[in-house]
Design an enzyme around this catalytic site. Structure first.
Site, PDB file in Angstrom:
ATOM      1  N   GLU A  39     -40.615  55.704  39.453  1.00  0.00           N
ATOM      2  CA  GLU A  39     -40.785  54.259  39.454  1.00  0.00           C
ATOM      3  C   GLU A  39     -41.357  53.700  38.155  1.00  0.00           C
ATOM      4  O   GLU A  39     -41.004  52.616  37.723  1.00  0.00           O
ATOM      5  CB  GLU A  39     -41.666  53.828  40.635  1.00  0.00           C
ATOM      6  CG  GLU A  39     -40.988  53.856  41.981  1.00  0.00           C
ATOM      7  CD  GLU A  39     -41.029  55.220  42.654  1.00  0.00           C
ATOM      8  OE1 GLU A  39     -41.298  56.220  41.960  1.00  0.00           O
ATOM      9  OE2 GLU A  39     -40.771  55.279  43.866  1.00  0.00           O
ATOM     10  N   ALA A  67     -35.106  53.135  46.361  1.00  0.00           N
ATOM     11  CA  ALA A  67     -34.866  51.781  46.858  1.00  0.00           C
ATOM     12  C   ALA A  67     -33.667  51.237  46.091  1.00  0.00           C
ATOM     13  O   ALA A  67     -33.328  51.732  45.015  1.00  0.00           O
ATOM     14  CB  ALA A  67     -36.098  50.927  46.592  1.00  0.00           C
ATOM     15  N   GLU A 125     -40.030  59.395  48.907  1.00  0.00           N
ATOM     16  CA  GLU A 125     -41.050  58.874  49.826  1.00  0.00           C
ATOM     17  C   GLU A 125     -40.613  59.039  51.273  1.00  0.00           C
ATOM     18  O   GLU A 125     -41.411  59.362  52.150  1.00  0.00           O
ATOM     19  CB  GLU A 125     -41.347  57.408  49.499  1.00  0.00           C
ATOM     20  CG  GLU A 125     -42.118  57.241  48.196  1.00  0.00           C
ATOM     21  CD  GLU A 125     -42.303  55.788  47.814  1.00  0.00           C
ATOM     22  OE1 GLU A 125     -41.291  55.090  47.578  1.00  0.00           O
ATOM     23  OE2 GLU A 125     -43.449  55.338  47.747  1.00  0.00           O
ATOM     24  N   GLY A 140     -38.076  55.941  46.413  1.00  0.00           N
ATOM     25  CA  GLY A 140     -38.107  55.741  47.859  1.00  0.00           C
ATOM     26  C   GLY A 140     -37.441  56.869  48.620  1.00  0.00           C
ATOM     27  O   GLY A 140     -37.774  57.129  49.778  1.00  0.00           O
TER      28      GLY A 140
HETATM   29  N1  T1G Z   1     -30.307  51.503  43.369  1.00  0.00           N
HETATM   30  C1  T1G Z   1     -29.072  50.980  43.222  1.00  0.00           C
HETATM   31  N2  T1G Z   1     -28.074  51.566  42.505  1.00  0.00           N
HETATM   32  C2  T1G Z   1     -28.353  52.752  41.936  1.00  0.00           C
HETATM   33  C3  T1G Z   1     -29.626  53.364  42.039  1.00  0.00           C
HETATM   34  C4  T1G Z   1     -30.624  52.681  42.800  1.00  0.00           C
HETATM   35  N3  T1G Z   1     -31.842  53.204  42.980  1.00  0.00           N
HETATM   36  N4  T1G Z   1     -29.579  54.528  41.328  1.00  0.00           N
HETATM   37  C5  T1G Z   1     -28.335  54.625  40.816  1.00  0.00           C
HETATM   38  N5  T1G Z   1     -27.604  53.570  41.180  1.00  0.00           N
HETATM   39  C6  T1G Z   1     -26.212  53.320  40.835  1.00  0.00           C
HETATM   40  C7  T1G Z   1     -26.025  53.171  39.331  1.00  0.00           C
HETATM   41  O1  T1G Z   1     -26.323  51.856  38.946  1.00  0.00           O
HETATM   42  C8  T1G Z   1     -24.558  53.519  39.196  1.00  0.00           C
HETATM   43  O2  T1G Z   1     -23.833  52.396  39.651  1.00  0.00           O
HETATM   44  C9  T1G Z   1     -24.348  54.611  40.239  1.00  0.00           C
HETATM   45  O3  T1G Z   1     -25.437  54.467  41.184  1.00  0.00           O
HETATM   46  C10 T1G Z   1     -24.416  56.011  39.649  1.00  0.00           C
HETATM   47  O4  T1G Z   1     -25.652  56.075  38.918  1.00  0.00           O
HETATM   48  C11 T1G Z   1     -39.888  51.721  47.026  1.00  0.00           C
HETATM   49  C12 T1G Z   1     -39.600  50.846  44.496  1.00  0.00           C
HETATM   50  C13 T1G Z   1     -29.741  58.831  40.904  1.00  0.00           C
HETATM   51  C14 T1G Z   1     -30.218  60.332  38.944  1.00  0.00           C
HETATM   52  O5  T1G Z   1     -35.304  55.102  39.753  1.00  0.00           O
HETATM   53  O6  T1G Z   1     -32.008  57.949  38.168  1.00  0.00           O
HETATM   54  O7  T1G Z   1     -37.478  53.561  44.947  1.00  0.00           O
HETATM   55  O8  T1G Z   1     -22.813  51.763  37.449  1.00  0.00           O
HETATM   56  O9  T1G Z   1     -24.535  56.409  36.706  1.00  0.00           O
HETATM   57  O10 T1G Z   1     -26.035  59.759  36.101  1.00  0.00           O
HETATM   58  O11 T1G Z   1     -41.167  53.254  45.846  1.00  0.00           O
HETATM   59  O12 T1G Z   1     -28.785  56.901  38.949  1.00  0.00           O
HETATM   60  O13 T1G Z   1     -21.544  53.145  39.099  1.00  0.00           O
HETATM   61  O14 T1G Z   1     -22.026  50.738  39.600  1.00  0.00           O
HETATM   62  O15 T1G Z   1     -27.028  56.793  37.017  1.00  0.00           O
HETATM   63  O16 T1G Z   1     -25.411  60.782  38.358  1.00  0.00           O
HETATM   64  C15 T1G Z   1     -36.388  54.676  42.227  1.00  0.00           C
HETATM   65  C16 T1G Z   1     -32.510  55.602  39.574  1.00  0.00           C
HETATM   66  C17 T1G Z   1     -36.054  53.241  42.507  1.00  0.00           C
HETATM   67  C18 T1G Z   1     -33.435  56.335  40.541  1.00  0.00           C
HETATM   68  C19 T1G Z   1     -27.910  59.467  39.382  1.00  0.00           C
HETATM   69  N6  T1G Z   1     -35.192  55.438  41.957  1.00  0.00           N
HETATM   70  N7  T1G Z   1     -31.241  56.264  39.463  1.00  0.00           N
HETATM   71  O17 T1G Z   1     -27.584  59.574  38.032  1.00  0.00           O
HETATM   72  O18 T1G Z   1     -25.345  58.359  38.044  1.00  0.00           O
HETATM   73  S1  T1G Z   1     -37.497  52.263  42.759  1.00  0.00           S
HETATM   74  C20 T1G Z   1     -34.735  55.571  40.693  1.00  0.00           C
HETATM   75  C21 T1G Z   1     -31.081  57.389  38.723  1.00  0.00           C
HETATM   76  C22 T1G Z   1     -38.086  52.800  44.251  1.00  0.00           C
HETATM   77  C23 T1G Z   1     -39.837  52.792  45.976  1.00  0.00           C
HETATM   78  C24 T1G Z   1     -39.449  52.302  44.621  1.00  0.00           C
HETATM   79  C25 T1G Z   1     -29.681  57.921  38.601  1.00  0.00           C
HETATM   80  C26 T1G Z   1     -29.418  59.142  39.474  1.00  0.00           C
HETATM   81  P1  T1G Z   1     -22.465  51.977  38.905  1.00  0.00           P
HETATM   82  P2  T1G Z   1     -25.663  56.884  37.555  1.00  0.00           P
HETATM   83  P3  T1G Z   1     -26.048  59.702  37.578  1.00  0.00           P
END
Ligand code: T1G
Length: 694
Positions: A127, A65, A107, A104
């Site tokens: 999450e 998400a 999911e 997500g």
């Molecule tokens: N949403 C928005 N921006 C995101 C993002 C996300 N989920 N994940 C990464 N970014 C942005 C990050 O801020 C950065 O932006 C750029 O992408 C590169 O990220 C409903 C509620 C995917 C493994 O927890 O683990 O889904 O700084 O520097 O090292 O059940 O990002 O360049 O402007 O980290 O290659 C669950 C979180 C959400 C994944 C990539 N998902 N992200 O790593 O690059 S909750 C997560 C990561 C959810 C549902 C629930 C990592 C990555 P900027 P990066 P990276």
């Protein structure tokens, strides 16, 4: 083919292709959710379409998400609604997953009728690392494929699965290099068979509830105040005991409740803070650094060998230098032992083991470093010895070879002073064990060039480290604050507490271990050497506690000598009457009437000491922003991440109250504990630390 802002659809004969294209990680923003829902509906009624593939352009399948939307009220369609649309689509849809399908994103894939992964793809439900639980059916679908026990472990830990692991768990259907072709073929096979398997229709495999309760209790115990893990336990229970839709409604409500709570806000603060902490100043952000393939490590002790392991695991060629053939042999054994343990536990394949061993060479000949692109010095914490190494390196390596010190305290400039090109010197402060701990302080001296800093940050990213860029000064960020809060712990002993009481107060706050337990683990002699080095500069008027020195003079260096603040016996850490007597002697020498200290006061003063010293480090430019301090403390010093770090927490408490607490500490502890000027200024101006996080 129809063009949309973030989602497009294509026809490939009787199989449609839905492609999400929303850089950088295809996060499921409301725009993507709307357009994906429309695309799924189109697949369901488009004449001639019999099946579809859901894929993503760019670096990864949907990574979750969109975290940037979490502070605003959720907008429809919710991600759970899109997953339901996938469930209800009358034509089979196959997910083609590359990169990291997380949260997500995973999911969505679980809501498709089948999943094909690229060989290097990874999936997971992280999450809980954001203080949440999955909110789009993940806690209900994953147990139906992987079983309740495995699903609980994966959701509570948030860890990722490799494609192979996912395949073994039955969570995915195929691994294919030609991803979209394989997914299209599978989609067509499902259509031909008139088959539309839905994960939601599967029963959760039977589970030994006693075993599940045991795992659940361990998860709750390890959470140490974090709420998300307990919520994950509840959600798995719903999967076992409730109809799917009813359980999904509960999951969505619980996930939303956590999302607006302080713990998720704190963890999201850290998520963004980590991505700011490794940024070069705006004027240097166009720099990408030099190519690094071969790295030298000078010193093969605990730190040097751990660094060599981390480097080899990231794919670098490593030359490890030690002073003598015997020391070289010992260093090689230390490195080999790490991978032997991993191989024995099944975490490392034979091929991977051989590959890593082949990446490291060992010698006592410094000339072997001549072709290195980076050399990391990791020898004893002694200025003269370090300067001798840097002077020698300066005559051996290429002029464009970066020279780094792993020192944890010493001013980097002292090494830069003795090399021919000081702009290529900086600090790379790893934390022990270097191949495990995420934090890496990247320490710039005044003369360190932007290119060199960019080079180091790129190496840190390849190592998977949480890099924090800072300036050089005694103790950099983490150890500088540690030197202050350890004094608060020492004062607490003199004032009336015992080591296990102080440690209990820190554990109740959410630390995995208290200060004295950690000190015994790390070895009291390290801090003793620092205190002796700084003795001449010590303020004679400042309160000084001798207990740690007395312990060291008795040879009580902690776990490695069987005794420190605690007695260590057969892996147990026990209060020691001898130490109690020493502590009482220290109180008596200063005529301090010993009084029991409330855990809350100990917690408040440790936190206030961190915040006050951090304010000083910010004013001196050692730390660039308050959130960098939060990242250092949470990823390197055990500060409970669900609190967001000391600075985030200070904003929640309020700066005026923080100032009041620091003033109370100054009244209690005297010289050296004056409130930092920045704290006073912020309190007067109504500023928060968050206002300085840019
Ligand atoms: N949403 C928005 N921006 C995101 C993002 C996300 N989920 N994940 C990464 N970014 C942005 C990050 O801020 C950065 O932006 C750029 O992408 C590169 O990220 C409903 C509620 C995917 C493994 O927890 O683990 O889904 O700084 O520097 O090292 O059940 O990002 O360049 O402007 O980290 O290659 C669950 C979180 C959400 C994944 C990539 N998902 N992200 O790593 O690059 S909750 C997560 C990561 C959810 C549902 C629930 C990592 C990555 P900027 P990066 P990276």
């Amino acid at each position: 083919m129809t063009e949309h802002q973030t989602v497009r659809t294509e026809r490939h004969g009787d199989v449609a292709l839905i492609v999400i294209d929303h850089p950088p990680v295809n996060a499921m923003s409301v725009a993507v959710r709307r357009e994906l829902a429309a695309a799924i509906a189109w697949v369901g009624h488009e004449p001639g379409v019999r099946a579809a593939v859901l894929a993503c352009d760019g670096r990864t399948f949907v990574a979750g998400a969109d975290i940037r939307e979490f502070d605003a009220p959720p907008e429809q369609p919710h991600l759970g609604d899109v997953c339901t649309a996938l469930d209800d689509c009358p034509r089979p849809i196959v997910a083609a997953v590359h990169g990291t399908a997380l949260g997500g994103g995973f999911e969505l894939a679980l809501s498709c009728n089948a999943r094909v992964l690229a060989p290097d793809a990874r999936v997971g439900l992280p999450e809980t690392k954001l203080g949440l639980i999955p909110g789009a059916g993940g806690t209900q679908r994953l147990p139906r494929l992987a079983g309740a026990l495995t699903a609980l472990e994966l959701i509570a830990s948030g860890r990722q699965l490799s494609a192979d692991e996912a395949m073994k768990l039955g969570v995915v259907d195929e691994i294919a290099t030609d991803l979209r072709a394989a997914a299209t073929a599978l989609a067509r096979r499902l259509a031909d068979a008139g088959h539309r398997p839905r994960v939601r229709d599967r029963a959760v495999p039977a589970v030994d509830r006693t075993a599940l309760d045991t795992v659940a209790a361990a998860i709750r115990a390890k959470a140490r105040g974090s709420l998300a893990q307990g919520a994950a336990v509840e959600a798995i229970g719903w999967a076992l005991d409730m109809p799917f839709d009813e359980a999904c409604a509960l999951e969505r409500a619980r996930s939303r409740e956590l999302r607006v709570g302080p713990q998720s806000r704190a963890l999201r603060h850290l998520f963004h803070a980590e991505r700011m902490a490794n940024r070069l100043p705006a004027t240097e952000q166009n720099l990408h650094g030099w190519a690094v393939r071969q790295i030298g490590v000078v010193g093969g002790g605990t730190m040097g060998s751990g660094i060599a392991v981390a480097l080899a695991e990231a794919g670098f060629k490593v030359t490890l230098i030690e002073a003598s053939p015997e020391a070289v042999h010992a260093a090689e054994a230390r490195v080999a032992a790490v991978w032997e343990r991993q191989a024995k536990s099944g975490r490392l394949t034979h091929a991977g083991h051989r590959e890593r061993l082949g990446r490291v060479t060992y010698t006592n000949d410094m000339a072997a470093l001549a072709d290195c692109d980076l050399v990391i010095e990791a020898i004893v914490e002694d200025v003269a010895a370090k300067q001798a190494v840097f002077r020698q390196l300066s005559g051996i390596v290429r002029r464009d070879c970066v020279l780094a010190s792993n020192t944890s305290y010493i001013d980097i400039d002292l090494m830069a002073d003795v090399v021919d090109a000081p702009e290529r010197v900086l600090g790379l402060h790893f934390f022990s064990p270097a191949h495990v701990m995420r934090l890496l302080e990247v320490v710039r001296a005044p003369r360190t060039s932007g290119e060199v800093a960019a080079t180091a940050l790129a190496v840190a990213k390849r190592l998977g480290k949480t890099a924090v860029l800072c300036r050089s000064g005694e103790g950099f960020i983490g150890n500088r604050l540690l030197m202050r809060w350890r004094q608060v712990c020492d004062f607490a002993l003199e004032d009336g507490a015992l080591p296990h009481e102080v440690d209990a107060a820190m554990e109740a706050y959410g630390f995995a271990m208290g200060y004295f337990a950690v000190a015994d683990l790390a070895g009291l002699d390290i801090a003793w050497a620092v205190r002796k080095r700084l003795a001449a500069a010590r303020d004679p008027h400042a309160r000084y506690v001798k207990i740690a020195d007395w312990l060291c003079e008795l040879g009580r260096f902690g776990q490695k000598t069987g005794a420190g603040y605690y007695r260590h016996d057969a892996g147990k850490r026990l209060p020691d009457p001898e130490v109690t007597a020493l502590i009482e002697r220290a109180s008596a020498e200063k005529a301090i009437p010993r009084q029991p200290a409330a855990a809350e006061i100990i917690q408040q003063r440790i936190h206030a000491a961190m915040v006050n010293e951090a304010a000083r480090a910010l004013s001196e430019g050692i730390a660039h922003r308050p959130s960098d301090v939060d990242v250092v403390l949470a990823s390197g010093y055990g500060y409970p991440a669900w609190r967001g770090g000391p600075m985030h927490e200070a904003d929640i408490i309020g700066i005026p109250e923080m100032l009041h607490r620091v003033e109370a500490m100054h009244a209690a502890y005297g010289a050296g504990w004056e409130p930092a000027p920045l704290l006073r200024e912020m309190a007067a101006a109504g500023k928060r630390f968050a206002d300085l996080n840019f």
